[in-house]
Design an enzyme around this catalytic site. Sequence first.
Site, mmCIF file in Angstrom:
data_model
loop_
_atom_site.group_PDB
_atom_site.id
_atom_site.type_symbol
_atom_site.label_atom_id
_atom_site.label_comp_id
_atom_site.label_asym_id
_atom_site.label_seq_id
_atom_site.Cartn_x
_atom_site.Cartn_y
_atom_site.Cartn_z
ATOM 1 N N ASP A 106 -14.891 -4.737 -30.125
ATOM 2 C CA ASP A 106 -15.979 -3.759 -30.283
ATOM 3 C C ASP A 106 -15.496 -2.508 -31.005
ATOM 4 O O ASP A 106 -14.298 -2.231 -31.087
ATOM 5 C CB ASP A 106 -16.551 -3.364 -28.914
ATOM 6 C CG ASP A 106 -15.528 -2.673 -28.015
ATOM 7 O OD1 ASP A 106 -14.363 -3.134 -27.964
ATOM 8 O OD2 ASP A 106 -15.882 -1.667 -27.375
ATOM 9 N N GLU A 201 -14.141 -2.573 -25.007
ATOM 10 C CA GLU A 201 -13.000 -1.724 -24.677
ATOM 11 C C GLU A 201 -13.413 -0.262 -24.739
ATOM 12 O O GLU A 201 -13.017 0.554 -23.922
ATOM 13 C CB GLU A 201 -11.844 -1.984 -25.657
ATOM 14 C CG GLU A 201 -10.525 -1.326 -25.255
ATOM 15 C CD GLU A 201 -10.322 0.068 -25.842
ATOM 16 O OE1 GLU A 201 -9.355 0.743 -25.447
ATOM 17 O OE2 GLU A 201 -11.122 0.500 -26.680
#
Length: 436
Positions: A106, A201
């Site tokens: 991400d 994350e």
Amino acid sequence: MRKLFTLIAILLFTVTLNAQTNRPSESVLDRFLRYVKIDTQSKEDQNKVPSTEKQLVLANLLAKELKELGAENVRVSEFGIVYATVPGNLPDNSKVPVIGLIAHMDTSPEVSGANVQPIIHKNYQGGDITLPKDTTQVISVAKNPDLKNLIGDDIITADGTTLLGSDDKAGCAEIMTMIDILRRNPQIKHGTIAIAFTPDEEVGGGIDKFDIKGFGAKFAYTVDGEELGEISNETWSARTATVHFQGKNTHPGTAKDIMVNSAYAAADFMTRFPQDMLPETTEGRVGFVHPYTGTLDAEESSVKILLRDFELSGLDAKEALIKEMARQTGLKFPKVKVTVEVKENYKNMKEVLKDYPQLTEYAMEATRRAGLKSHIRAIRGGTDGARLTFQGLPTPNLFTGGHNFHGKLEFNSVRGLEKSTETLVHLVRVFAEKGM
Ligand SMILES: [Zn+2]
């Protein structure tokens, strides 16, 4: 003299090794450019992992490519985590610990990651880099001293309207290219390698769903750091304090001698923060206290404060400071009930990693073999690796060549990608040679 001979032998060996190494089927640059064009922005405060469906597009692509690269056990979990195993090629793989390599898919919720148009500034010759689609976005030498180390390199930026997504698609591309290189170079000996690509994350949810047991590694590295050579085995120890101010509300028309407005106590508390102990006034190894949000209400107010320090003793001192500040405010506003609640967020991973000095040493050795200078930097933040470390999987962090994470000025370079990849190849070889 003997030392000299050994040195020459090692040099010759390294040179021949590099000369004989077959190139990956796709360059790390091309792979990186493909991945950054896929929008994988995560989103805060979603009650699901992954927080955004679009992260699965990259997850599924990585899974498909891992299979094509000969990885085994490739799977995408219900939470969008990609797991795979690269089998070792040693006569006895059980003699070498299974090493994990982890990158996150991400990108930060802070800046758009949609329609990323990467630009390659070929043969950088120094000076500031102005991004073409928004000329107010300038990567300046003054603010980016590492630029002077990138003369002659090809620098990769976004166009000024989005982030680049090097954080952490550089890590994804570097790990994938390492697997590609190992597959095409069976003469490079390595043990079994566990691979994981994680979602969310940046919003801190993905790692809670990580299956450490299924992953199967004894030790791991997150590949999510910054400039070349930088290795991190320390993070903050982190707590969050919430200070509550309980007053008493009533109709303001008939409030005389009844109303106790808690907002004044909260305001008084805010004036007590030592100005030299804030994120905006500290750097390096100096910790901070950071009042970052709160509520103001006549009846009840609150302030939330981040406490950060590399040492537990320093963190304890900061907690004591907040409690003393709250006590002083309580004395000044006796009708307001002031209470402090402290929550542990995470601990400095050094508390565990100090027992596994090889993890840092091997990473430094691999960095040197890639022709880079290595240095240790304590991270003024947390990492997924810190969480894993305390759950039983010791996980320091390695560089990716990236800079200026979470912003439109984010950049990496071709050498940054290539040298980071080369370091990973050396790292698995160092483990195969030295064991643990
Ligand atoms: Zn990252």
